[in-house]
Design a protein around this motif. Sequence first.
Motif, PDB file in Angstrom:
ATOM      1  N   PRO A 158       0.687  -1.312   0.036  1.00 44.30           N
ATOM      2  CA  PRO A 158      -0.209  -0.123  -0.079  1.00 44.30           C
ATOM      3  C   PRO A 158       0.797   1.280   0.020  1.00 44.30           C
ATOM      4  CG  PRO A 158      -0.770  -1.704   1.459  1.00 44.30           C
ATOM      5  CD  PRO A 158       0.621  -2.124   1.134  1.00 44.30           C
ATOM      6  N   LEU A 159       0.408   2.306  -0.882  1.00 44.21           N
ATOM      7  CA  LEU A 159       1.021   3.582  -0.846  1.00 44.21           C
ATOM      8  C   LEU A 159       0.921   4.518   0.164  1.00 44.21           C
ATOM      9  CD1 LEU A 159       0.973   4.341  -4.714  1.00 44.21           C
ATOM     10  CD2 LEU A 159       2.647   2.987  -3.358  1.00 44.21           C
ATOM     11  N   ASN A 160       0.405   3.998   1.194  1.00 49.06           N
ATOM     12  CA  ASN A 160       0.326   4.970   2.551  1.00 49.06           C
ATOM     13  C   ASN A 160       1.708   4.965   3.037  1.00 49.06           C
ATOM     14  OD1 ASN A 160       0.171   2.499   3.462  1.00 49.06           O
ATOM     15  ND2 ASN A 160      -1.415   2.881   4.789  1.00 49.06           N
ATOM     16  N   ASP A 161       2.630   3.895   2.761  1.00 44.44           N
ATOM     17  CA  ASP A 161       3.867   3.989   3.182  1.00 44.44           C
ATOM     18  C   ASP A 161       4.595   4.495   1.816  1.00 44.44           C
ATOM     19  OD1 ASP A 161       6.540   3.484   3.686  1.00 44.44           O
ATOM     20  OD2 ASP A 161       6.431   1.482   3.809  1.00 44.44           O
ATOM     21  N   PRO A 162       5.533   5.831   2.065  1.00 44.38           N
ATOM     22  CA  PRO A 162       5.887   6.526   0.833  1.00 44.38           C
ATOM     23  C   PRO A 162       7.220   5.610   0.337  1.00 44.38           C
ATOM     24  CG  PRO A 162       6.678   7.289   2.857  1.00 44.38           C
ATOM     25  CD  PRO A 162       5.364   6.510   3.397  1.00 44.38           C
ATOM     26  N   LEU A 163       7.629   4.581   1.119  1.00 42.32           N
ATOM     27  CA  LEU A 163       8.764   3.798   0.438  1.00 42.32           C
ATOM     28  C   LEU A 163       8.236   2.333  -0.023  1.00 42.32           C
ATOM     29  CD1 LEU A 163      11.194   4.088   3.307  1.00 42.32           C
ATOM     30  CD2 LEU A 163      11.271   5.497   1.335  1.00 42.32           C
ATOM     31  N   ALA A 164       7.040   2.452  -0.322  1.00 46.25           N
ATOM     32  CA  ALA A 164       6.354   1.150  -0.707  1.00 46.25           C
ATOM     33  C   ALA A 164       7.064   0.563  -2.023  1.00 46.25           C
ATOM     34  CB  ALA A 164       4.844   1.333  -0.881  1.00 46.25           C
ATOM     35  N   CYS A 165       7.059   1.437  -2.865  1.00 50.59           N
ATOM     36  CA  CYS A 165       7.570   0.824  -4.212  1.00 50.59           C
ATOM     37  C   CYS A 165       8.805   0.545  -4.309  1.00 50.59           C
ATOM     38  CB  CYS A 165       7.193   2.208  -5.265  1.00 50.59           C
ATOM     39  SG  CYS A 165       5.660   2.286  -5.749  1.00 50.59           S
TER      40      CYS A 165
END
Length: 398
Positions: A276-283
Amino acid sequence: MDAPSIDKVPTTQADSVVDWLTNGTRDERFIDNIFAGMCIRLQQAGIPVKRGTLHVLIHHPQWLGARFMWADGMHDAKIERVDYDVRERSEFIGSPANELQDGATEVRENLERDPALGRKHALYDEMRAMGLTDYVAWPLYHTLGKRHLVTFATSRPGGFDDSHIAALKKLLPVLALVSEIRIKNRLARTLLETYVGSHAGELILAGATRRGSGTTVRAAIMICDLRDFTRISDNWPRDDVIDLLNDYFDAMSEPIVRHGGEILKFIGDGLLAIFPLNDPLACANLLRAVTEARQGMAALNDRNNGTGRAPLNYGIGVHVGDVMYGNIGSSTRLDFTVIGPAVNMASRLETLTKQLGRPVLLSRAFADFVRDEFDLERVGEHPVRGFSEPIELFAYHG
């Protein structure tokens, strides 16, 4: 040291602890906290408990059970996991747990007497070295015949007296009820984490069980699939196929979980995971997981090569976008999963990995999140089944 019947229990020793177990633990979720609090209250009630343990069997893919140990001066209980092969080891053979599993209803050992006259097991020697004088263990009965184990030890000269034993016995039925509720709660959580993932499990336990309920989540999506699995499953012995799949999923899954991904399902020889992109480091975390997964697969192929097996090939498709995350299925059988065009795109990219000869393919939408940090190979624009316009793709070699 024969224990009296329970009807001789003095009301001044056990009742306050029984009342606390019954009425004072309603807001406590964890049995280890309850067990430590119970032991401390036993001391306060005049029962000279110096050490206590609670052993429980659990349904977990890695562990047979857990042991909660409290000792004098501890505020919290120490938790130790128990391996499935423990029953084959010396720590179990001849132990109180072994005796109780074989049907004993009580194990009592006077630790003050000559060790040559007592039971022979390293546990008793350890307790003597701690200065303990008496030890007692009982089965803790849960519903449907399930038996767990609780033990108490003291350093009091002469050991526990009859009133202490009676007071401890009076606790057992209430401790059984209180512990069963918590263990079943933990079991439900463990089973959900095991079968649907930790985040989905939390949502289900919180009440997200209605068909059609869900939410829109922006996430990076990863789909992985094993190549030539049909040929392998047709030609290999069944047990070898299962071992292969488990090794493959270990190599792929452990990095995903370690870097914050959520594995939503295994589909035959494939898996679906989201970050999930609520974590800015997800990608970036997804690509770090892919890097480690590729390293794990390389190591697995090296091991398999030593046994004459062909290397395992795989494809990974990665995209980013909005997905519907929730309950989908029939009126009586639901699946907690993600759907939407972004999932379809990741699936199509995974299929293209074989055609383009690149094990990992990323969409332009995903690559834009990570191109400054990771070395990507542009492989051009390609038509993707189900999408009207060609999609710009990138390969990642990890």
